[in-house]
Motif scaffolding. Structure first.
Motif, PDB file in Angstrom:
ATOM      1  N   PRO A  53       6.601 -32.399  32.087  1.00  0.00           N
ATOM      2  CA  PRO A  53       7.103 -32.167  33.414  1.00  0.00           C
ATOM      3  C   PRO A  53       8.772 -32.862  33.432  1.00  0.00           C
ATOM      4  O   PRO A  53       8.818 -33.943  32.607  1.00  0.00           O
ATOM      5  CB  PRO A  53       6.155 -33.137  34.359  1.00  0.00           C
ATOM      6  CG  PRO A  53       5.054 -33.289  33.707  1.00  0.00           C
ATOM      7  CD  PRO A  53       5.232 -33.212  32.335  1.00  0.00           C
ATOM      8  N   GLY A  54       9.395 -31.895  33.782  1.00  0.00           N
ATOM      9  CA  GLY A  54      10.797 -32.328  33.735  1.00  0.00           C
ATOM     10  C   GLY A  54      11.665 -31.411  32.692  1.00  0.00           C
ATOM     11  O   GLY A  54      12.418 -30.777  33.028  1.00  0.00           O
ATOM     12  N   ILE A  55      11.091 -31.659  31.468  1.00  0.00           N
ATOM     13  CA  ILE A  55      11.672 -30.793  30.353  1.00  0.00           C
ATOM     14  C   ILE A  55      11.313 -29.457  30.794  1.00  0.00           C
ATOM     15  O   ILE A  55      11.964 -28.390  30.438  1.00  0.00           O
ATOM     16  CB  ILE A  55      10.981 -31.153  29.050  1.00  0.00           C
ATOM     17  CG1 ILE A  55      11.376 -32.719  28.956  1.00  0.00           C
ATOM     18  CG2 ILE A  55      11.428 -30.171  27.882  1.00  0.00           C
ATOM     19  CD1 ILE A  55      12.676 -32.822  28.630  1.00  0.00           C
ATOM     20  N   ARG A  56       9.955 -28.923  31.071  1.00  0.00           N
ATOM     21  CA  ARG A  56       9.579 -27.751  31.461  1.00  0.00           C
ATOM     22  C   ARG A  56      10.568 -26.879  32.277  1.00  0.00           C
ATOM     23  O   ARG A  56      10.741 -25.724  32.273  1.00  0.00           O
ATOM     24  CB  ARG A  56       8.062 -27.871  32.082  1.00  0.00           C
ATOM     25  CG  ARG A  56       7.531 -26.551  32.615  1.00  0.00           C
ATOM     26  CD  ARG A  56       6.188 -26.532  32.943  1.00  0.00           C
ATOM     27  NE  ARG A  56       6.183 -27.587  34.015  1.00  0.00           N
ATOM     28  CZ  ARG A  56       4.943 -28.590  33.724  1.00  0.00           C
ATOM     29  NH1 ARG A  56       4.617 -28.751  32.650  1.00  0.00           N
ATOM     30  NH2 ARG A  56       4.910 -29.559  34.797  1.00  0.00           N
ATOM     31  N   GLN A  57      10.931 -27.770  33.507  1.00  0.00           N
ATOM     32  CA  GLN A  57      11.901 -27.281  34.698  1.00  0.00           C
ATOM     33  C   GLN A  57      13.445 -27.172  33.965  1.00  0.00           C
ATOM     34  O   GLN A  57      13.852 -26.074  34.422  1.00  0.00           O
ATOM     35  CB  GLN A  57      11.907 -28.166  35.712  1.00  0.00           C
ATOM     36  CG  GLN A  57      10.509 -27.966  36.652  1.00  0.00           C
ATOM     37  CD  GLN A  57       9.412 -28.814  35.938  1.00  0.00           C
ATOM     38  OE1 GLN A  57       9.573 -29.673  35.072  1.00  0.00           O
ATOM     39  NE2 GLN A  57       8.145 -28.623  36.403  1.00  0.00           N
TER      40      GLN A  57
END
Length: 181
Positions: free
Chosen positions: A101-105
């Motif tokens: 999560p975070g990298i995905r966005q």
């Protein structure tokens, strides 16, 4: 609803993507949702979210970073360093980034800003989408043998988590204000 939650989750609006995918599997096991249609909506929501974020990064990202990056500590040196590392590991970042999560966005925005070729991004984001959505749904499907979730209560659980998330944000805001003064 599945499509929208995953789309918005990828674009960067907080949404419980992994727990939603797992819940889809559990509800599919109990014949509350169609497994095939739910998988299709999940895959399309995540994939179209990736393409949308890539497009925003490509057409609006660089000017946005140039104009507002200085306010969050993004200097030209830092930007060059991060861009170089991202470009070097772009395949891994897109594929493995789905699980972080975070990298995905942020990954699709970076890909657009760094002018990663669209075809390359398309292929790796499609592969990543499949490798991320299907295992969570299948895991939830097999866990459905153990868990029985009444779909009538799912919205209340979502509202509860939203309430807790809101309290957390308010707490962090108040704590930040007290730290500044």
């Amino acid at each position: 609803v599945i499509f929208l939650f995953l789309f918005f989750g990828i674009v960067g609006i907080p949404a419980p993507e992994e727990s939603l995918l797992f819940l889809i599997g559990v509800l599919s096991f109990h014949h509350q949702l169609s497994l095939g249609l739910s998988m299709l909506c999940s895959i399309l929501g995540a994939f179209i979210g990736m393409l949308t974020a890539y497009s925003v990064g490509k057409f609006a990202g660089a000017p946005f970073i140039k104009k507002f990056g200085k306010y969050v500590g993004i200097t030209d040196d830092r930007w060059e360093k991060v861009s170089g590392k991202y470009t070097k590991y772009v395949r891994k970042t897109i594929l493995i980034g789905f699980y972080l999560p975070g990298i995905r966005q942020i990954s699709p925005y970076f890909a657009g800003i760094n002018n990663i070729p669209f075809r390359r991004f398309l292929v790796f984001s499609m592969i990543g989408t499949f490798l991320w959505t299907i295992p969570f749904i299948v895991g939830g499907y097999f866990a459905g043998k153990v868990f029985h979730i009444n779909p009538d209560y799912v919205p209340y659980v979502g509202i509860g988590f939203f309430f807790l998330f809101s309290l957390y944000i308010i707490f962090k805001y108040i704590k930040g204000k007290k730290g500044i003064t």
